[in-house]
Design a protein around this motif. Structure first.
Motif, PDB file in Angstrom:
ATOM      1  N   ARG A   1       1.077  -1.316  -0.077  1.00 56.63           N
ATOM      2  CA  ARG A   1       0.001   0.114   0.135  1.00 56.63           C
ATOM      3  C   ARG A   1       0.817   1.183  -0.219  1.00 56.63           C
ATOM      4  NH1 ARG A   1      -5.139   0.737   0.962  1.00 56.63           N
ATOM      5  NH2 ARG A   1      -6.330  -1.141   0.549  1.00 56.63           N
ATOM      6  N   VAL A   2       0.180   2.306  -0.495  1.00 55.11           N
ATOM      7  CA  VAL A   2       0.848   3.739  -0.466  1.00 55.11           C
ATOM      8  C   VAL A   2      -0.193   4.535   0.358  1.00 55.11           C
ATOM      9  CG1 VAL A   2       1.627   5.771  -1.751  1.00 55.11           C
ATOM     10  CG2 VAL A   2       1.862   3.340  -2.765  1.00 55.11           C
ATOM     11  N   PHE A   3       0.533   5.371   1.052  1.00 53.36           N
ATOM     12  CA  PHE A   3      -0.226   6.226   1.923  1.00 53.36           C
ATOM     13  C   PHE A   3      -0.268   7.628   1.682  1.00 53.36           C
ATOM     14  CE2 PHE A   3      -1.233   3.174   5.233  1.00 53.36           C
ATOM     15  CZ  PHE A   3      -0.395   2.151   4.674  1.00 53.36           C
ATOM     16  N   SER A   4      -1.264   8.321   1.646  1.00 50.96           N
ATOM     17  CA  SER A   4      -1.170   9.899   1.189  1.00 50.96           C
ATOM     18  C   SER A   4      -1.802  10.452   2.292  1.00 50.96           C
ATOM     19  CB  SER A   4      -2.034   9.970  -0.189  1.00 50.96           C
ATOM     20  OG  SER A   4      -2.411  11.421  -0.205  1.00 50.96           O
ATOM     21  N   VAL A   5      -0.948  11.786   2.577  1.00 50.57           N
ATOM     22  CA  VAL A   5      -1.452  12.638   3.771  1.00 50.57           C
ATOM     23  C   VAL A   5      -1.469  14.012   3.128  1.00 50.57           C
ATOM     24  CG1 VAL A   5      -1.158  13.627   6.148  1.00 50.57           C
ATOM     25  CG2 VAL A   5      -0.630  11.212   5.605  1.00 50.57           C
ATOM     26  N   GLU A   6      -2.679  14.731   3.333  1.00 47.41           N
ATOM     27  CA  GLU A   6      -2.803  16.125   2.827  1.00 47.41           C
ATOM     28  C   GLU A   6      -2.324  17.117   3.850  1.00 47.41           C
ATOM     29  OE1 GLU A   6      -6.377  15.101  -0.313  1.00 47.41           O
ATOM     30  OE2 GLU A   6      -6.542  17.132   0.859  1.00 47.41           O
ATOM     31  N   LEU A   7      -1.356  18.024   3.530  1.00 48.47           N
ATOM     32  CA  LEU A   7      -1.180  18.990   4.481  1.00 48.47           C
ATOM     33  C   LEU A   7      -1.260  20.070   3.802  1.00 48.47           C
ATOM     34  CD1 LEU A   7       2.254  17.566   6.633  1.00 48.47           C
ATOM     35  CD2 LEU A   7      -0.463  17.813   7.164  1.00 48.47           C
ATOM     36  N   ASN A   8      -1.906  21.294   4.206  1.00 47.67           N
ATOM     37  CA  ASN A   8      -2.288  22.315   3.503  1.00 47.67           C
ATOM     38  C   ASN A   8      -2.545  22.130   2.158  1.00 47.67           C
ATOM     39  OD1 ASN A   8      -1.225  23.643   6.021  1.00 47.67           O
ATOM     40  ND2 ASN A   8       1.002  23.210   5.582  1.00 47.67           N
ATOM     41  N   GLY A   9      -3.378  21.092   1.830  1.00 46.93           N
ATOM     42  CA  GLY A   9      -3.808  21.043   0.494  1.00 46.93           C
ATOM     43  C   GLY A   9      -2.906  20.354  -0.211  1.00 46.93           C
ATOM     44  N   ALA A  10      -1.822  20.048   0.136  1.00 52.59           N
ATOM     45  CA  ALA A  10      -0.792  19.252  -0.787  1.00 52.59           C
ATOM     46  C   ALA A  10      -0.581  17.733  -0.336  1.00 52.59           C
ATOM     47  CB  ALA A  10       0.474  19.959  -0.963  1.00 52.59           C
ATOM     48  N   PRO A  11      -0.683  16.969  -1.256  1.00 54.19           N
ATOM     49  CA  PRO A  11      -0.606  15.319  -0.824  1.00 54.19           C
ATOM     50  C   PRO A  11       0.952  15.196  -0.594  1.00 54.19           C
ATOM     51  CG  PRO A  11      -1.172  15.423  -3.083  1.00 54.19           C
ATOM     52  CD  PRO A  11      -0.846  16.952  -2.737  1.00 54.19           C
ATOM     53  N   PHE A  12       1.284  14.364   0.566  1.00 51.31           N
ATOM     54  CA  PHE A  12       2.545  13.720   0.728  1.00 51.31           C
ATOM     55  C   PHE A  12       2.214  12.048   0.856  1.00 51.31           C
ATOM     56  CE2 PHE A  12       5.376  17.179   2.228  1.00 51.31           C
ATOM     57  CZ  PHE A  12       4.439  18.136   2.369  1.00 51.31           C
ATOM     58  N   TYR A  13       3.311  11.357   0.063  1.00 52.58           N
ATOM     59  CA  TYR A  13       3.071  10.160   0.013  1.00 52.58           C
ATOM     60  C   TYR A  13       4.291   9.322   0.604  1.00 52.58           C
ATOM     61  CZ  TYR A  13      -0.094  11.547  -3.792  1.00 52.58           C
ATOM     62  OH  TYR A  13      -1.115  11.871  -4.430  1.00 52.58           O
ATOM     63  N   PHE A  14       3.903   8.156   1.458  1.00 46.80           N
ATOM     64  CA  PHE A  14       4.944   7.275   2.055  1.00 46.80           C
ATOM     65  C   PHE A  14       4.566   5.679   1.559  1.00 46.80           C
ATOM     66  CE2 PHE A  14       2.718   5.874   5.826  1.00 46.80           C
ATOM     67  CZ  PHE A  14       1.599   7.051   6.196  1.00 46.80           C
ATOM     68  N   ALA A  15       5.326   4.900   1.802  1.00 50.71           N
ATOM     69  CA  ALA A  15       5.009   3.332   1.730  1.00 50.71           C
ATOM     70  C   ALA A  15       5.566   2.644   2.685  1.00 50.71           C
ATOM     71  CB  ALA A  15       5.557   3.050   0.257  1.00 50.71           C
ATOM     72  N   LEU A  16       5.493   1.467   2.919  1.00 49.23           N
ATOM     73  CA  LEU A  16       6.165   0.646   3.884  1.00 49.23           C
ATOM     74  C   LEU A  16       7.040  -0.648   3.433  1.00 49.23           C
ATOM     75  CD1 LEU A  16       2.546   0.001   5.453  1.00 49.23           C
ATOM     76  CD2 LEU A  16       4.280   1.639   6.275  1.00 49.23           C
ATOM     77  N   ALA A  17       8.236  -0.710   4.123  1.00 47.86           N
ATOM     78  CA  ALA A  17       8.932  -1.846   3.810  1.00 47.86           C
ATOM     79  C   ALA A  17       9.520  -2.769   4.993  1.00 47.86           C
ATOM     80  CB  ALA A  17      10.158  -1.099   2.944  1.00 47.86           C
ATOM     81  N   ASP A  18      10.425  -3.601   4.822  1.00 46.82           N
ATOM     82  CA  ASP A  18      10.696  -4.255   6.013  1.00 46.82           C
ATOM     83  C   ASP A  18      11.897  -3.692   6.469  1.00 46.82           C
ATOM     84  OD1 ASP A  18      10.275  -7.292   3.481  1.00 46.82           O
ATOM     85  OD2 ASP A  18       9.050  -6.358   5.111  1.00 46.82           O
ATOM     86  N   ARG A  19      12.746  -2.926   5.764  1.00 45.19           N
ATOM     87  CA  ARG A  19      13.592  -2.127   6.558  1.00 45.19           C
ATOM     88  C   ARG A  19      13.759  -0.613   6.151  1.00 45.19           C
ATOM     89  NH1 ARG A  19      15.623  -5.400   2.384  1.00 45.19           N
ATOM     90  NH2 ARG A  19      15.765  -6.958   3.856  1.00 45.19           N
ATOM     91  N   PRO A  20      14.250   0.283   7.028  1.00 47.82           N
ATOM     92  CA  PRO A  20      14.271   1.428   6.911  1.00 47.82           C
ATOM     93  C   PRO A  20      15.209   2.246   5.471  1.00 47.82           C
ATOM     94  CG  PRO A  20      15.537   0.968   8.707  1.00 47.82           C
ATOM     95  CD  PRO A  20      14.965  -0.468   8.344  1.00 47.82           C
ATOM     96  N   GLU A  21      14.959   3.194   5.289  1.00 47.48           N
ATOM     97  CA  GLU A  21      15.599   3.846   4.170  1.00 47.48           C
ATOM     98  C   GLU A  21      16.492   4.684   4.872  1.00 47.48           C
ATOM     99  OE1 GLU A  21      13.022   3.540   0.062  1.00 47.48           O
ATOM    100  OE2 GLU A  21      13.302   5.400   1.468  1.00 47.48           O
ATOM    101  N   ALA A  22      17.461   5.524   3.863  1.00 48.56           N
ATOM    102  CA  ALA A  22      18.509   6.300   4.324  1.00 48.56           C
ATOM    103  C   ALA A  22      17.819   7.506   5.332  1.00 48.56           C
ATOM    104  CB  ALA A  22      19.224   7.054   3.290  1.00 48.56           C
TER     105      ALA A  22
END
Ligand SMILES: Nc1nc2c(ncn2[C@H]2C[C@H](O)[C@@H](COP(=O)(O)OP(=O)(O)OP(=O)(O)O)O2)c(=O)[nH]1
Ligand SMILES: Nc1ncnc2c1ncn2[C@@H]1O[C@H](COP(=O)(O)OP(=O)(O)O)[C@@H](O)[C@H]1O
Length: 419
Positions: free
Chosen positions: A15-36
């Motif tokens: 799944r991808v997740f979208s959060v709208e802050l001040n009318g603009a969408p921010f996207y994040f996803a999920l993984a088994d290990r963190p990224e940089a």
């Protein structure tokens, strides 16, 4: 009996997740290990503030639509003032109807707040998916835990996956579930929503009584049916009334007068119910237009372009680039809806439109307020208008005087509709 629809598939790691802050969408996803680095959304949050999200997953679309609105009101009412609340959705890229809608919350300062208890109570009461997001000690990586509070016990639905950056999807996630929830492609689809909401909104049965039993004929009318479209205060009312007088035409509006008693009620309902109401209104107007156009030209003030353009522009946030691609099914004229002979789309400089709106002095609808202070929404409506395909649609600059505009449009009508 509320109609049942398929429950969206979960598959958390896809799944991808979208959060709208001040009318603009921010996207994040999920993984088994963190990224940089953590996604910008989390990197932007003030240090180590707890984050949560509530996601609705229901097989009853009317219940889910109205619960979403009630949840928003409850959260705004109950949350501590320093808690930030933002619209959120989660989706499987390119998978239609995979969208889960809900809210993202960032807790207040470190002082213990009622947020977790409040969210658990809400989640338990409405069988929602409750997610908590916790940072590591360096506040660099965030982990998502998903709980389903069914029957009062916490069921760990999604293992502690890492929150990672995600590319913005090709178009706004709302486009995955727009058809038959924001834009209705047939009379029956819109009518079904009204039927499903009678149990919670008894007035819907009065609206159903005013509807034809099936989609009226969409056969080409004997006399021209002319539709005038445009943003509020572009001059539609003035022009349509002048066209009626000049052509000896019948003037209709959508929604039709017969549904006027319930319009304000549906304007207060969530998009699913509101857009279904406007959609069936177009079919009632179409039936009247087909009857009248057997003996005289017909002029209509707003029709399906308004319904589709405002619905699409409301469902999508951010710039017009997030709209469904041109040529998408959502823009196509419904096969069972009367096709006007000509659609005139009035365009006007925003400042002149605001001046006319002020001079008109009428109260503003929520959408008019939106159009006024939310330039992105206005740009999305204008672009959605342009993308609608079907009957010939001519954009006409509405800035000349009312009489000059009438003469221009009469020339257009006579040349296009042989009047
Ligand atoms: N007629 C109509 N209006 C819609 C629809 N969807 C959203 N709206 C919004 C557009 C406007 O902001 C608001 C009022 O539309 P109307 O044209 O029916 O009312 P009114 O003639 O007062 O607005 P106007 O400023 O003259 O365009 O409703 C729809 O499907 N049909
Ligand atoms: N061509 C025009 N030039 C200047 N003012 C106009 C023109 N057409 C309409 N108006 C004025 O602008 C305001 C909005 O017009 P209206 O016909 O109500 O627009 P709409 O129906 O699109 O909201 C009204 O006060 C009207 O008198």
């Amino acid at each position: 009996m509320a109609a049942k629809h398929a429950l969206p598939v979960l598959r958390w790691s896809s799944r991808v997740f979208s959060v709208e802050l001040n009318g603009a969408p921010f996207y994040f996803a999920l993984a088994d290990r963190p990224e940089a680095e953590a996604p910008r959304l989390f990197g932007q949050l003030p240090r180590a503030r707890r984050c949560f999200s509530l996601l609705l997953r229901s097989a009853d679309r009317v219940h889910a639509a109205r619960l979403h609105a009630r949840l928003r009101d409850a959260l705004l009412r109950e949350l501590p003032p320093e808690c930030r609340l933002a619209p959120m959705c989660s989706f499987l890229p390119e998978v239609r109807d995979s969208v889960l809608r809900g809210f993202f919350l960032q807790d207040g300062p470190d002082s213990p707040s009622p947020t977790p208890r409040l969210l658990e109570a809400l989640a338990q009461q409405h069988a929602l998916l409750l997610c908590s997001y916790t940072p590591d000690r360096e506040n660099r990586h965030w982990t998502q835990h998903v709980w389903s509070l069914e029957g009062g016990t916490r069921v760990d639905v999604g293992t502690g996956l890492c929150v990672v950056c995600s590319e913005a999807p090709r178009c706004h996630p709302a486009a995955l579930s727009m058809i038959n929830s924001d834009v209705f492609r047939t009379f029956q689809d819109a009518r079904d929503v009204l039927t499903e909401c009678v149990a919670v909104l008894p007035e819907a049965s009065s609206v159903l009584e005013h509807l034809p039993s099936r989609a009226p004929s969409s056969a080409p009318p004997a006399f021209p049916v002319l539709v005038v479209e445009g943003l509020d205060a572009t001059g539609k009312t003035t022009l349509t009334e002048s066209l009626r007088d000049a052509l000896g035409a019948v003037l209709l509006r959508s929604p039709p007068q017969s549904l006027a008693p319930w319009r304000a009620l549906f304007d207060r309902e969530p998009p699913l119910l509101r857009r279904a109401f406007y959609a069936v209104g177009n079919y009632v107007t179409a039936e009247q237009a087909a009857q009248q156009a057997m003996k005289t030209p017909v002029v209509v003030d707003r029709f399906w372009h308004s319904t589709a353009a405002y619905a699409i522009a409301t469902a999508v946030s951010g710039p017009p680039s997030g709209l469904p691609d041109p040529g998408s099914e959502v823009y196509r004229w419904p096969a069972d809806l009367l096709r006007p002979s000509l659609v005139v789309l009035l365009t006007l400089d925003p400042e002149e439109r605001r001046r006319r709106l002020r001079d008109r002095g009428q109260g503003k609808t929520e959408e008019e307020r939106q159009l006024d202070h939310n330039q992105l929404f206005r740009l999305r409506v204008e672009e959605a208008y342009r993308r609608i395909s079907g009957p010939p649609c001519i954009a006409v600059d509405a800035s000349p005087s009312a009489d000059q505009l009438l003469q221009q449009v009469l020339l257009l009508v006579r040349s296009r509709c042989c009047l």
